[in-house]
Each structure stands twice: as C-alpha cells, then as structure tokens.
Design a protein around this motif. Structure first.
Motif, PDB file in Angstrom:
ATOM      1  N   ALA A 218     -22.094 -19.630  -0.413  1.00 23.59           N
ATOM      2  CA  ALA A 218     -23.273 -19.221  -1.195  1.00 23.59           C
ATOM      3  C   ALA A 218     -23.983 -20.392  -1.853  1.00 23.59           C
ATOM      4  CB  ALA A 218     -22.854 -18.207  -2.261  1.00 23.59           C
ATOM      5  N   GLY A 219     -23.815 -21.596  -1.302  1.00 21.45           N
ATOM      6  CA  GLY A 219     -24.394 -22.796  -1.904  1.00 21.45           C
ATOM      7  C   GLY A 219     -25.861 -22.706  -2.273  1.00 21.45           C
ATOM      8  N   PRO A 220     -26.731 -22.204  -1.377  1.00 16.66           N
ATOM      9  CA  PRO A 220     -28.155 -22.143  -1.709  1.00 16.66           C
ATOM     10  C   PRO A 220     -28.471 -21.177  -2.850  1.00 16.66           C
ATOM     11  CG  PRO A 220     -27.822 -22.076   0.673  1.00 16.66           C
ATOM     12  CD  PRO A 220     -26.481 -21.899   0.048  1.00 16.66           C
ATOM     13  N   ASN A 221     -27.547 -20.270  -3.166  1.00 17.06           N
ATOM     14  CA  ASN A 221     -27.769 -19.290  -4.234  1.00 17.06           C
ATOM     15  C   ASN A 221     -26.903 -19.564  -5.456  1.00 17.06           C
ATOM     16  OD1 ASN A 221     -29.636 -17.687  -2.692  1.00 17.06           O
ATOM     17  ND2 ASN A 221     -27.884 -16.993  -1.480  1.00 17.06           N
ATOM     18  N   LEU A 222     -26.499 -20.820  -5.595  1.00 18.99           N
ATOM     19  CA  LEU A 222     -25.614 -21.236  -6.682  1.00 18.99           C
ATOM     20  C   LEU A 222     -26.239 -22.425  -7.398  1.00 18.99           C
ATOM     21  CD1 LEU A 222     -22.722 -21.169  -8.034  1.00 18.99           C
ATOM     22  CD2 LEU A 222     -22.019 -22.754  -6.228  1.00 18.99           C
ATOM     23  N   ASP A 223     -26.228 -22.402  -8.742  1.00 23.25           N
ATOM     24  CA  ASP A 223     -26.816 -23.497  -9.511  1.00 23.25           C
ATOM     25  C   ASP A 223     -25.786 -24.510  -9.988  1.00 23.25           C
ATOM     26  OD1 ASP A 223     -29.572 -22.572  -9.487  1.00 23.25           O
ATOM     27  OD2 ASP A 223     -28.878 -20.948 -10.779  1.00 23.25           O
TER      28      ASP A 223
ATOM     29  N   VAL B 235     -19.115 -14.616  -3.548  1.00 17.84           N
ATOM     30  CA  VAL B 235     -20.057 -15.049  -2.507  1.00 17.84           C
ATOM     31  C   VAL B 235     -21.015 -13.914  -2.148  1.00 17.84           C
ATOM     32  CG1 VAL B 235     -20.264 -15.717  -0.069  1.00 17.84           C
ATOM     33  CG2 VAL B 235     -18.598 -16.873  -1.557  1.00 17.84           C
ATOM     34  N   ASP B 236     -20.471 -12.735  -1.982  1.00 17.67           N
ATOM     35  CA  ASP B 236     -21.312 -11.579  -1.657  1.00 17.67           C
ATOM     36  C   ASP B 236     -22.292 -11.276  -2.785  1.00 17.67           C
ATOM     37  OD1 ASP B 236     -21.880  -9.108   0.032  1.00 17.67           O
ATOM     38  OD2 ASP B 236     -21.250  -8.169  -1.844  1.00 17.67           O
ATOM     39  N   ALA B 237     -21.830 -11.351  -4.023  1.00 12.10           N
ATOM     40  CA  ALA B 237     -22.697 -11.060  -5.167  1.00 12.10           C
ATOM     41  C   ALA B 237     -23.818 -12.091  -5.295  1.00 12.10           C
ATOM     42  CB  ALA B 237     -21.876 -11.021  -6.450  1.00 12.10           C
TER      43      ALA B 237
ATOM     44  N   GLY C 296     -14.896 -12.417 -11.703  1.00 13.51           N
ATOM     45  CA  GLY C 296     -15.315 -12.473 -10.315  1.00 13.51           C
ATOM     46  C   GLY C 296     -14.674 -11.437  -9.425  1.00 13.51           C
ATOM     47  N   SER C 297     -13.636 -10.776  -9.930  1.00 10.22           N
ATOM     48  CA  SER C 297     -12.926  -9.779  -9.126  1.00 10.22           C
ATOM     49  C   SER C 297     -13.417  -8.356  -9.391  1.00 10.22           C
ATOM     50  CB  SER C 297     -11.423  -9.853  -9.442  1.00 10.22           C
ATOM     51  OG  SER C 297     -11.199  -9.675 -10.838  1.00 10.22           O
ATOM     52  N   ASN C 298     -14.443  -8.200 -10.210  1.00  7.00           N
ATOM     53  CA  ASN C 298     -14.906  -6.871 -10.590  1.00  7.00           C
ATOM     54  C   ASN C 298     -16.333  -6.628 -10.104  1.00  7.00           C
ATOM     55  OD1 ASN C 298     -15.921  -4.570 -12.096  1.00  7.00           O
ATOM     56  ND2 ASN C 298     -14.195  -4.827 -13.502  1.00  7.00           N
ATOM     57  N   PRO C 299     -16.522  -5.981  -8.944  1.00  6.24           N
ATOM     58  CA  PRO C 299     -17.870  -5.768  -8.398  1.00  6.24           C
ATOM     59  C   PRO C 299     -18.780  -4.991  -9.346  1.00  6.24           C
ATOM     60  CG  PRO C 299     -16.200  -5.323  -6.733  1.00  6.24           C
ATOM     61  CD  PRO C 299     -15.472  -5.498  -8.034  1.00  6.24           C
ATOM     62  N   ARG C 300     -18.225  -4.045 -10.099  1.00  7.44           N
ATOM     63  CA  ARG C 300     -19.059  -3.250 -11.008  1.00  7.44           C
ATOM     64  C   ARG C 300     -19.639  -4.123 -12.114  1.00  7.44           C
ATOM     65  NH1 ARG C 300     -18.236  -0.243 -15.705  1.00  7.44           N
ATOM     66  NH2 ARG C 300     -16.000  -0.736 -15.725  1.00  7.44           N
ATOM     67  N   PHE C 301     -18.809  -5.000 -12.674  1.00  8.08           N
ATOM     68  CA  PHE C 301     -19.295  -5.905 -13.715  1.00  8.08           C
ATOM     69  C   PHE C 301     -20.301  -6.907 -13.141  1.00  8.08           C
ATOM     70  CE2 PHE C 301     -15.536  -5.649 -16.935  1.00  8.08           C
ATOM     71  CZ  PHE C 301     -15.792  -4.293 -17.087  1.00  8.08           C
ATOM     72  N   LEU C 302     -20.055  -7.365 -11.921  1.00  5.48           N
ATOM     73  CA  LEU C 302     -20.977  -8.299 -11.284  1.00  5.48           C
ATOM     74  C   LEU C 302     -22.352  -7.665 -11.085  1.00  5.48           C
ATOM     75  CD1 LEU C 302     -18.575  -9.846  -8.624  1.00  5.48           C
ATOM     76  CD2 LEU C 302     -19.545 -11.041 -10.589  1.00  5.48           C
ATOM     77  N   GLU C 303     -22.359  -6.401 -10.730  1.00  7.61           N
ATOM     78  CA  GLU C 303     -23.634  -5.705 -10.538  1.00  7.61           C
ATOM     79  C   GLU C 303     -24.334  -5.486 -11.875  1.00  7.61           C
ATOM     80  OE1 GLU C 303     -25.415  -1.592  -8.521  1.00  7.61           O
ATOM     81  OE2 GLU C 303     -23.278  -2.055  -8.382  1.00  7.61           O
TER      82      GLU C 303
ATOM     83  N   LYS D 286      -7.370 -13.749  -7.102  1.00 12.79           N
ATOM     84  CA  LYS D 286      -8.269 -14.889  -6.998  1.00 12.79           C
ATOM     85  C   LYS D 286      -8.844 -15.068  -5.590  1.00 12.79           C
ATOM     86  CE  LYS D 286      -6.147 -17.513 -10.799  1.00 12.79           C
ATOM     87  NZ  LYS D 286      -7.237 -17.443 -11.776  1.00 12.79           N
ATOM     88  N   GLU D 287      -8.031 -14.951  -4.574  1.00 12.76           N
ATOM     89  CA  GLU D 287      -8.529 -15.177  -3.216  1.00 12.76           C
ATOM     90  C   GLU D 287      -9.621 -14.163  -2.860  1.00 12.76           C
ATOM     91  OE1 GLU D 287      -7.006 -15.539   1.433  1.00 12.76           O
ATOM     92  OE2 GLU D 287      -5.541 -15.337  -0.199  1.00 12.76           O
ATOM     93  N   GLY D 288      -9.369 -12.899  -3.152  1.00 13.44           N
ATOM     94  CA  GLY D 288     -10.372 -11.886  -2.863  1.00 13.44           C
ATOM     95  C   GLY D 288     -11.615 -12.055  -3.712  1.00 13.44           C
ATOM     96  N   ALA D 289     -11.446 -12.517  -4.950  1.00 10.09           N
ATOM     97  CA  ALA D 289     -12.587 -12.693  -5.849  1.00 10.09           C
ATOM     98  C   ALA D 289     -13.552 -13.748  -5.335  1.00 10.09           C
ATOM     99  CB  ALA D 289     -12.092 -13.063  -7.244  1.00 10.09           C
TER     100      ALA D 289
END
Length: 327
Positions: A99-104, A63-65, A25-32, A55-58
């Motif tokens: 990000a609740g509405p975008n989380l399963d 949420v953004d991802a 969760g802390s790696n934007p490149r992997f998330l993309e 962890k806090e920043g992740a």
C-alpha cells in the motif's frame, strides 16, 4: 521540514497533526469507523494494539484498508513493531509493498538510537526502488519511550530526512524510569511539580532544532475529556503540535486544544498584515510600527507566523481585516 530527493518534488513534512488517532490494525470495524472521524492523522497499529497471534493477519487488513478506504484529509500512518522484535522487517515490507502509494508515514516505536531510524530509512528506500515508488516520499515518525531514547533524542532527530515527528510514549517511558504511577498521562503522587516537563521540553527542543513536529502521547482515561484537555493543554502551551487520541470522544478535544482561539488567530493575521505594510515603501520602510496599542517588529512577525500557520492548517477563517492607518 521539507525533504527533497533529487529530481523529485518536495515532500510536505509539516502536515496537520493536532489529533493523531490510534486504530488497532486487526479490527476492520474500527478501521472503517476511523475514516469518518475528523482526526488530522490516523495511525493503524501493528504494535501494542495487536496481539502477537493477530499481527500477521493485521498487516493484510491494513493494506486493504489503506488501498480501499477513504482517508481524505488525513495523514495515513502505520505503526510497526520495534526493531527488538522479529516482526519489524515483515511489517514494513508487507505494508509498504502492498500500500505504499496510499501511505504517508511509518511510525517506529521504542526508538533508542539514531541507527534504528537509519535502518528503517534504508529498508524503505530499497522497497521504493524495487516497487518503482517515489523514493523518499514516505516519512518516518520516531517514538521516544525510554530513558536511552531520550538521552539520544538529538541524534535520533537528525538521523534521516524522512523524519517528520518525534513522539512521546508515556506508558513505556514511565515504566522504564520506575515512575511511581499507574495512571498514564497523569502526575505521579508525591511530586509537587510537573513530572513530564523535562521530558516534553527535551523532545520539543530536539524536534525544533531539526524542523520536526513534536507530538504528545496518549491519555488513557478515555471518558475523562476534561482531564484529556488539561493534559493536552500543558503540551500545547509548551509548543507541541498535537497529541494522540485513543477514542472518538478525544478527537474534537485535541483539535480544539491544539488550534489557536479565533481571537489569537485574527490577531496574528493582523500583525502579519501590519508588519508587511509598515516595512513596505508605502508604509515608510519602518522596522517597527504600532498596531493599536501594541508595538510590533520582526520578532512579533515570527511569533505571529506560528499562530497564523496553526490557524490556517486548522482551516480557520479570519473575522477581522487590516486597515491602513491614517497618516
């Protein structure tokens, strides 16, 4: 399992999960990158894949991802930290409020007893009510990672209508029982049988008794795709629904192993068609019939439903057609 909340539509708890991709969760490149991979499920990890200082920043990166990424066709999951840590409640609140509405689903690791699942259920309900989200829609995945969790797995599986999967976490489990091996997913030296058979079957029985899915954990030798297929094949043969993938190279292997072959899928669909016809008025209202050289009955239909369901979930297309037998 289909959970319902009064006044709301049913929630699909049996989503395809052949391949469950772990992403830090802390790696934007992997998330993309994960958004473009053909994994059935992607879980964005706040636990082992995130260093304590990250962890806090992740949480906010996740949420953004979730809110701005394209996760079409994927089950979206976040693995939070376990209840023995001080991070868990803030993980859940930040991610679900943001990000609740975008989380399963929320994946809860190192589950040791049913009350830990109940606690997560209650927290999710409070957040959903406070934020005006659909109550009960977000599911829970429970990860079994030690002996206590396995002993209590039946109660854990029955703990909440939000539960969707029971997951085997091999690395921590191996450490918890002092297993003599450092290779996660492989057999320990000196044992002539499958050292994981009891564990996997115990999880599978608990899952099936409560209409949940059973998911096998990771295989850490990420470049050994054939080794991955062999280990995944054992879980698939038992009846597991999917397995974790840690590398893009394992995704296609998981999707292949946990999907039926084209021949088996076609055969299952033919059994269903033949049974429907033979039990109908036109087919003589028979309880059993012949499909080629094979006798089929209600038990055959139940077995065929499993294979056909997996094939349909995988998007497979039939290559055969049922022909009504000549009188």
């Amino acid at each position: 399992m289909t959970g319902t909340v009064e006044g709301l539509s049913p929630v699909n708890r049996l989503r395809p999960r052949r391949s469950c991709l772990a992403v830090p969760g802390s790696n934007p490149r992997f998330l993309e990158k994960a958004q473009g991979l053909p994994a059935d499920q992607v879980f964005l990890d706040l636990e082992d894949a995130c260093a304590p200082l990250a962890k806090e920043g992740a949480r906010h990166t996740i949420v953004d991802a979730l809110n701005n990424g394209d996760w079409t066709g994927k089950t979206r999951v976040v693995r939070v930290n376990d209840w023995t840590t001080h991070w868990t409640y803030r993980d859940v609140i930040t991610v679900v409020e943001g990000a609740g509405p975008n989380l399963d689903c929320i994946m809860l690791p190192k589950v040791q007893d049913a009350q830990q699942v109940v606690a997560l259920d209650l927290l999710l309900t409070q957040i959903e009510k406070t934020m005006g989200f659909e109550v009960g829609r977000i599911g829970i995945e429970a990860q079994i990672e030690n002996a206590r969790g396995l002993v209590n797995v039946d109660a854990i599986a029955a703990a909440s209508p939000r539960l969707e999967t029971i997951i085997f976490g091999p690395a921590d489990f191996m450490a918890s029982i002092n297993m003599k091996s450092l290779v996660v997913g492989e057999q320990p030296p000196g044992y002539p049988a499958d050292a994981y058979h009891y564990i996997l079957m115990r999880i599978l029985m608990a899952a099936r008794a409560h209409d949940l899915q059973a998911i096998d954990g990771p295989y850490l030798q990420i470049k050994n795709v054939e080794g991955y297929k062999e280990v995944a094949g054992r879980a698939a043969a038992l009846g597991f629904d999917g397995k974790w993938v840690l590398h893009p190279g394992q995704v296609e292997a998981a999707n292949e192993v946990f999907s039926p072959s084209q021949e088996d899928y076609d055969h299952a669909e033919l059994i269903l068609d033949a049974y429907d016809w033979c039990t109908s008025e036109a087919g003589g209202k028979k309880g059993s019939a012949m499909l080629g050289d094979e006798m089929i009955d209600e038990a055959s239909r139940k077995m065929a439903l499993v294979i056909a369901g997996k094939g349909r979930a995988a998007g497979m297309t039939r290559t055969s057609k049922f022909e009504i037998p000549e009188a």
